[in-house]
Write an enzyme that holds these catalytic residues in place. Sequence first.
Site, PDB file in Angstrom:
ATOM      1  CG  HIS A 132      -9.986   3.114   2.147  1.00  0.00           C
ATOM      2  ND1 HIS A 132      -9.936   1.741   2.024  1.00  0.00           N
ATOM      3  CD2 HIS A 132      -8.874   3.479   2.817  1.00  0.00           C
ATOM      4  CE1 HIS A 132      -8.827   1.303   2.590  1.00  0.00           C
ATOM      5  NE2 HIS A 132      -8.163   2.329   3.087  1.00  0.00           N
ATOM      6  CE  LYS A 157      -0.840  -4.901   3.087  1.00  0.00           C
ATOM      7  NZ  LYS A 157      -1.066  -6.100   2.268  1.00  0.00           N
ATOM      8  CB  SER A 183      -0.849  -0.021   1.268  1.00  0.00           C
ATOM      9  OG  SER A 183      -1.237   1.278   1.619  1.00  0.00           O
ATOM     10  CB  SER A 184       0.490   4.591  -1.463  1.00  0.00           C
ATOM     11  OG  SER A 184      -0.785   4.902  -0.953  1.00  0.00           O
ATOM     12  CB  CYS A 185      -0.292   3.901   4.085  1.00  0.00           C
ATOM     13  SG  CYS A 185      -0.431   2.180   4.488  1.00  0.00           S
ATOM     14  CE1 TYR A 199      -3.265  -2.911   5.518  1.00  0.00           C
ATOM     15  CE2 TYR A 199      -2.285  -0.919   4.610  1.00  0.00           C
ATOM     16  CZ  TYR A 199      -2.935  -2.125   4.428  1.00  0.00           C
ATOM     17  OH  TYR A 199      -3.237  -2.537   3.149  1.00  0.00           O
TER      18      TYR A 199
HETATM   19  P1  GDP Z   1      -6.122   7.520   4.032  1.00  0.00           P
HETATM   20  O1  GDP Z   1      -5.921   7.747   2.564  1.00  0.00           O
HETATM   21  O2  GDP Z   1      -5.279   6.417   4.564  1.00  0.00           O
HETATM   22  O3  GDP Z   1      -5.962   8.793   4.821  1.00  0.00           O
HETATM   23  O4  GDP Z   1      -7.585   6.975   4.278  1.00  0.00           O
HETATM   24  P2  GDP Z   1      -9.087   7.396   3.931  1.00  0.00           P
HETATM   25  O5  GDP Z   1      -9.428   6.986   2.544  1.00  0.00           O
HETATM   26  O6  GDP Z   1      -9.926   6.807   5.004  1.00  0.00           O
HETATM   27  O7  GDP Z   1      -9.171   8.996   4.077  1.00  0.00           O
HETATM   28  C1  GDP Z   1      -8.671   9.880   3.127  1.00  0.00           C
HETATM   29  C2  GDP Z   1      -9.051  11.308   3.443  1.00  0.00           C
HETATM   30  O8  GDP Z   1     -10.453  11.512   3.220  1.00  0.00           O
HETATM   31  C3  GDP Z   1      -8.773  11.784   4.880  1.00  0.00           C
HETATM   32  O9  GDP Z   1      -8.260  13.098   4.823  1.00  0.00           O
HETATM   33  C4  GDP Z   1     -10.188  11.804   5.490  1.00  0.00           C
HETATM   34  O10 GDP Z   1     -10.296  12.716   6.552  1.00  0.00           O
HETATM   35  C5  GDP Z   1     -11.030  12.238   4.300  1.00  0.00           C
HETATM   36  N1  GDP Z   1     -12.463  11.917   4.413  1.00  0.00           N
HETATM   37  C6  GDP Z   1     -13.495  12.782   4.228  1.00  0.00           C
HETATM   38  N2  GDP Z   1     -14.656  12.193   4.457  1.00  0.00           N
HETATM   39  C7  GDP Z   1     -14.401  10.891   4.766  1.00  0.00           C
HETATM   40  C8  GDP Z   1     -15.224   9.777   5.111  1.00  0.00           C
HETATM   41  O11 GDP Z   1     -16.441   9.846   5.187  1.00  0.00           O
HETATM   42  N3  GDP Z   1     -14.583   8.593   5.355  1.00  0.00           N
HETATM   43  C9  GDP Z   1     -13.221   8.460   5.265  1.00  0.00           C
HETATM   44  N4  GDP Z   1     -12.661   7.265   5.474  1.00  0.00           N
HETATM   45  N5  GDP Z   1     -12.412   9.520   4.976  1.00  0.00           N
HETATM   46  C10 GDP Z   1     -12.993  10.707   4.735  1.00  0.00           C
END
Ligand code: GDP
Length: 319
Positions: free
Chosen positions: A190, A151, A118-120, A147
Amino acid sequence: MHAPARPATPLDRAATVLVAGSTGLVGSAVLRHLHARGFTRAVGIHSADLDLTDRRATLDYLTALRPAAVIDAAARVGGIAANDAEPVEFLNDNLTIQTNLFTAAHAADVDRLLFLGSSCIYPKHSPQPIPESALLTGPLEETNDAYAIAKIAGVTAVRSYRRQYGRRWISAMPTNVYGPGDNFHPTRSHVLPALIRRFHEAVATGAGEVTVWGSGTPRREFVHVDDLAAACLHLLDHYDEPSPVNIGVGEDLTIADLVALVARATGFTGRITWDASRPDGTPRKLLDVSRLRATGWKPRIDLAEGVRDTVDWYARHRA
Ligand code: GDP
């Protein structure tokens, strides 16, 4: 680009290829893609048939099947909230699944394997776009460090099997993936599936307002799962080196722009509010995809089109 140490050999279309994690978003797309590309003996593992956290069962399964290749898309995954709340499970389950699968694959003499990370795994403040060489050069983003460490251990394991046993195993690091079959859980998923669900429901119920998380300023890159599946096979056919390869589209956008895109795709015209108490996560996560591009692959599915398709899929499968 430097010349590869040895040329990659395309996978034999008649060989048994095992997709671990084939009930998930990525694994199911990989299995579909293999079947579409003429792999007559591509098989998936359903979690009901084999628990990959069970070492003995995994070993028995792999040594009985003796696949020529394994694609490892099996993992405990989740969005920012799930990762933040359950670091112990994200660390332990992923380490256990990987170790069991790699140990069993080695025992079953599996010479070709693709591990999906994963890119994280890259440091929180990596140069953007993030090259593969950024791995282990700085501290990780705290919300998903458990996580990420699991990875990173997987990437190290793949390299170690190459070095110590000469296995032609490779790893790939996809950017944020989305598409049909995703997990649309309201709080554990996500960002893209979470937004699709929330905006779709708002339109269905006539709600005038939708709340989204964070500040909207973080930037993310998204790859459609069908493109990712195609990239996985492409890498197995064309890439055979110890360094992981990033899989992305080469472009990102802000969460605010993503929200606008989902609002348009679902037909939502109401008010959008931001819940600043929710974490933003890492400020930017755009992958450098030059290594992937150099192998001759590029994505086909544009984000707006992919989001529209995923919204349609969600509307049909919501029940
Ligand atoms: P990340 O890419 O590992 O940070 O994981 P996420 O896909 O969960 O979140 C990406 C970004 O989207 C973060 O900045 C969150 O705060 C924002 N975000 C906005 N609304 C939402 C939501 O309803 N769910 C999630 N998971 N992220 C959200």
